[in-house]
Every structure is written in structure tokens, then in C-alpha cells.
Design a protein around this motif. Structure first.
Motif, PDB file in Angstrom:
ATOM      1  N   THR A   6      -1.373  22.390  -4.952  1.00 40.44           N
ATOM      2  CA  THR A   6      -0.761  21.381  -5.805  1.00 40.44           C
ATOM      3  C   THR A   6       0.236  20.545  -5.007  1.00 40.44           C
ATOM      4  OG1 THR A   6      -0.982  22.854  -7.703  1.00 40.44           O
ATOM      5  CG2 THR A   6       0.528  21.014  -7.938  1.00 40.44           C
ATOM      6  N   LEU A   7       1.016  21.192  -4.172  1.00 40.71           N
ATOM      7  CA  LEU A   7       1.959  20.462  -3.327  1.00 40.71           C
ATOM      8  C   LEU A   7       1.210  19.537  -2.365  1.00 40.71           C
ATOM      9  CD1 LEU A   7       4.870  20.008  -2.407  1.00 40.71           C
ATOM     10  CD2 LEU A   7       4.554  21.883  -0.794  1.00 40.71           C
ATOM     11  N   PHE A   8       0.126  20.020  -1.797  1.00 40.26           N
ATOM     12  CA  PHE A   8      -0.688  19.192  -0.906  1.00 40.26           C
ATOM     13  C   PHE A   8      -1.217  17.957  -1.632  1.00 40.26           C
ATOM     14  CE2 PHE A   8      -4.960  18.123   0.635  1.00 40.26           C
ATOM     15  CZ  PHE A   8      -4.628  17.682   1.911  1.00 40.26           C
ATOM     16  N   LEU A   9      -1.694  18.130  -2.851  1.00 41.72           N
ATOM     17  CA  LEU A   9      -2.221  16.998  -3.613  1.00 41.72           C
ATOM     18  C   LEU A   9      -1.124  16.015  -3.999  1.00 41.72           C
ATOM     19  CD1 LEU A   9      -4.850  18.795  -5.841  1.00 41.72           C
ATOM     20  CD2 LEU A   9      -5.278  17.267  -3.920  1.00 41.72           C
ATOM     21  N   LYS A  10       0.070  16.509  -4.309  1.00 43.33           N
ATOM     22  CA  LYS A  10       1.187  15.616  -4.606  1.00 43.33           C
ATOM     23  C   LYS A  10       1.547  14.776  -3.388  1.00 43.33           C
ATOM     24  CE  LYS A  10       3.597  18.250  -8.163  1.00 43.33           C
ATOM     25  NZ  LYS A  10       4.852  18.965  -8.496  1.00 43.33           N
ATOM     26  N   ILE A  11       1.578  15.415  -2.224  1.00 41.45           N
ATOM     27  CA  ILE A  11       1.871  14.684  -0.989  1.00 41.45           C
ATOM     28  C   ILE A  11       0.773  13.665  -0.705  1.00 41.45           C
ATOM     29  CG2 ILE A  11       2.107  14.952   1.511  1.00 41.45           C
ATOM     30  CD1 ILE A  11       3.508  17.630   0.928  1.00 41.45           C
ATOM     31  N   ALA A  12      -0.474  14.039  -0.980  1.00 36.99           N
ATOM     32  CA  ALA A  12      -1.585  13.106  -0.771  1.00 36.99           C
ATOM     33  C   ALA A  12      -1.463  11.893  -1.685  1.00 36.99           C
ATOM     34  CB  ALA A  12      -2.908  13.818  -0.994  1.00 36.99           C
ATOM     35  N   ILE A  14       1.292  10.615  -2.889  1.00 35.85           N
ATOM     36  CA  ILE A  14       2.385   9.788  -2.370  1.00 35.85           C
ATOM     37  C   ILE A  14       1.932   9.021  -1.135  1.00 35.85           C
ATOM     38  CG2 ILE A  14       4.666   9.894  -1.282  1.00 35.85           C
ATOM     39  CD1 ILE A  14       5.287  12.213  -3.216  1.00 35.85           C
ATOM     40  N   LEU A  15       1.201   9.690  -0.252  1.00 36.32           N
ATOM     41  CA  LEU A  15       0.737   9.031   0.967  1.00 36.32           C
ATOM     42  C   LEU A  15      -0.316   7.960   0.684  1.00 36.32           C
ATOM     43  CD1 LEU A  15       0.583  11.988   3.500  1.00 36.32           C
ATOM     44  CD2 LEU A  15       2.266  10.143   3.359  1.00 36.32           C
ATOM     45  N   ILE A  16      -1.014   8.064  -0.416  1.00 30.81           N
ATOM     46  CA  ILE A  16      -1.953   7.016  -0.807  1.00 30.81           C
ATOM     47  C   ILE A  16      -1.189   5.782  -1.297  1.00 30.81           C
ATOM     48  CG2 ILE A  16      -3.675   6.400  -2.556  1.00 30.81           C
ATOM     49  CD1 ILE A  16      -4.726   9.277  -2.318  1.00 30.81           C
ATOM     50  N   GLY A  17      -0.071   5.993  -1.955  1.00 27.21           N
ATOM     51  CA  GLY A  17       0.688   4.876  -2.508  1.00 27.21           C
ATOM     52  C   GLY A  17       1.501   4.099  -1.493  1.00 27.21           C
ATOM     53  N   ILE A  18       1.919   4.732  -0.406  1.00 26.34           N
ATOM     54  CA  ILE A  18       2.784   4.068   0.577  1.00 26.34           C
ATOM     55  C   ILE A  18       2.105   2.885   1.274  1.00 26.34           C
ATOM     56  CG2 ILE A  18       3.990   4.420   2.771  1.00 26.34           C
ATOM     57  CD1 ILE A  18       4.821   7.173   1.710  1.00 26.34           C
ATOM     58  N   PRO A  19       0.863   3.013   1.758  1.00 23.07           N
ATOM     59  CA  PRO A  19       0.251   1.833   2.406  1.00 23.07           C
ATOM     60  C   PRO A  19       0.031   0.652   1.459  1.00 23.07           C
ATOM     61  CG  PRO A  19      -0.985   3.810   2.935  1.00 23.07           C
ATOM     62  CD  PRO A  19       0.019   4.182   1.908  1.00 23.07           C
ATOM     63  N   ILE A  20      -0.276   0.939   0.214  1.00 26.15           N
ATOM     64  CA  ILE A  20      -0.471  -0.150  -0.746  1.00 26.15           C
ATOM     65  C   ILE A  20       0.857  -0.848  -1.020  1.00 26.15           C
ATOM     66  CG2 ILE A  20      -1.316  -0.738  -3.047  1.00 26.15           C
ATOM     67  CD1 ILE A  20      -3.430   0.244  -1.016  1.00 26.15           C
ATOM     68  N   LEU A  21       1.934  -0.087  -1.075  1.00 26.11           N
ATOM     69  CA  LEU A  21       3.256  -0.693  -1.237  1.00 26.11           C
ATOM     70  C   LEU A  21       3.590  -1.574  -0.040  1.00 26.11           C
ATOM     71  CD1 LEU A  21       5.851  -0.895  -2.892  1.00 26.11           C
ATOM     72  CD2 LEU A  21       6.697   1.079  -1.622  1.00 26.11           C
ATOM     73  N   ALA A  22       3.274  -1.102   1.157  1.00 20.89           N
ATOM     74  CA  ALA A  22       3.509  -1.905   2.356  1.00 20.89           C
ATOM     75  C   ALA A  22       2.676  -3.185   2.331  1.00 20.89           C
ATOM     76  CB  ALA A  22       3.199  -1.081   3.606  1.00 20.89           C
ATOM     77  N   LEU A  23       1.441  -3.087   1.880  1.00 15.63           N
ATOM     78  CA  LEU A  23       0.608  -4.284   1.755  1.00 15.63           C
ATOM     79  C   LEU A  23       1.215  -5.276   0.765  1.00 15.63           C
ATOM     80  CD1 LEU A  23      -3.018  -2.833   1.746  1.00 15.63           C
ATOM     81  CD2 LEU A  23      -1.962  -4.244   3.502  1.00 15.63           C
ATOM     82  N   LEU A  70      -0.152  14.648 -13.740  1.00 15.17           N
ATOM     83  CA  LEU A  70      -1.123  15.710 -13.997  1.00 15.17           C
ATOM     84  C   LEU A  70      -0.880  16.902 -13.088  1.00 15.17           C
ATOM     85  CD1 LEU A  70      -3.706  16.370 -15.615  1.00 15.17           C
ATOM     86  CD2 LEU A  70      -4.990  15.443 -13.690  1.00 15.17           C
ATOM     87  N   LEU A  71      -0.407  16.658 -11.900  1.00 11.00           N
ATOM     88  CA  LEU A  71      -0.163  17.730 -10.939  1.00 11.00           C
ATOM     89  C   LEU A  71       1.165  18.456 -11.203  1.00 11.00           C
ATOM     90  CD1 LEU A  71      -1.352  15.968  -7.698  1.00 11.00           C
ATOM     91  CD2 LEU A  71      -2.461  17.887  -8.849  1.00 11.00           C
ATOM     92  N   SER A  72       2.026  17.885 -12.038  1.00  8.85           N
ATOM     93  CA  SER A  72       3.305  18.521 -12.333  1.00  8.85           C
ATOM     94  C   SER A  72       3.189  19.621 -13.361  1.00  8.85           C
ATOM     95  CB  SER A  72       4.312  17.496 -12.825  1.00  8.85           C
ATOM     96  OG  SER A  72       4.586  16.580 -11.798  1.00  8.85           O
TER      97      SER A  72
END
Length: 72
Positions: A6-12, A14-23, A70-72
């Protein structure tokens, strides 16, 4: 094991959202300025590009929020 995955999926998520925010911060203004340069007689095209690209980011972040919730 369940907490680790679950922690791995939460980090994933977050890491999916960071590049889109940068874009959205760095690339979208450049695209809008380029569109304004392509069509100088239509000055409003820059704002249409801004609105269109930022509005498409809203459902993406809503889906990421729902996945994180959902992961929380």
C-alpha cells in the motif's frame, strides 16, 4: 506485506502526479505562447490553450486523488 504494498502504491501515485504538475507549470505556458505566435491575429488563442490544457489536468488529478483515497 500489505502495508508495504500500500505504501508503494501511494508513492507511485504521488510520483505519477509530479511530472504532470511540472508539465502544467513549465510547458503549458510555452505551448500557449507558441500558439499565440502562430496565430497573431487571434490573440485570444493563448487563453484558450491555457484553459483547455489546465481543464484536462483537473480530471487527471481527481483520479489520482481518488486512487490515493482508496489506498488510505
Amino acid at each position: 506485506m500489505n502495508r508495504v504494498s500500500t505504501l508503494f502504491l501511494k508513492i507511485a501515485v504521488i510520483l505519477i502526479g509530479i511530472p504532470i504538475l511540472a508539465l502544467c507549470i513549465f510547458v503549458v505556458p510555452k505551448i500557449a505562447n507558441y500558439a499565440a505566435e502562430l496565430f497573431p491575429n487571434m490573440a485570444y488563442i493563448q487563453y484558450l490553450v491555457f484553459v483547455f490544457l489546465y481543464v484536462t489536468a483537473i480530471p487527471f488529478y481527481f483520479a489520482l486523488y481518488q486512487a490515493f483515497k482508496l489506498l488510505s
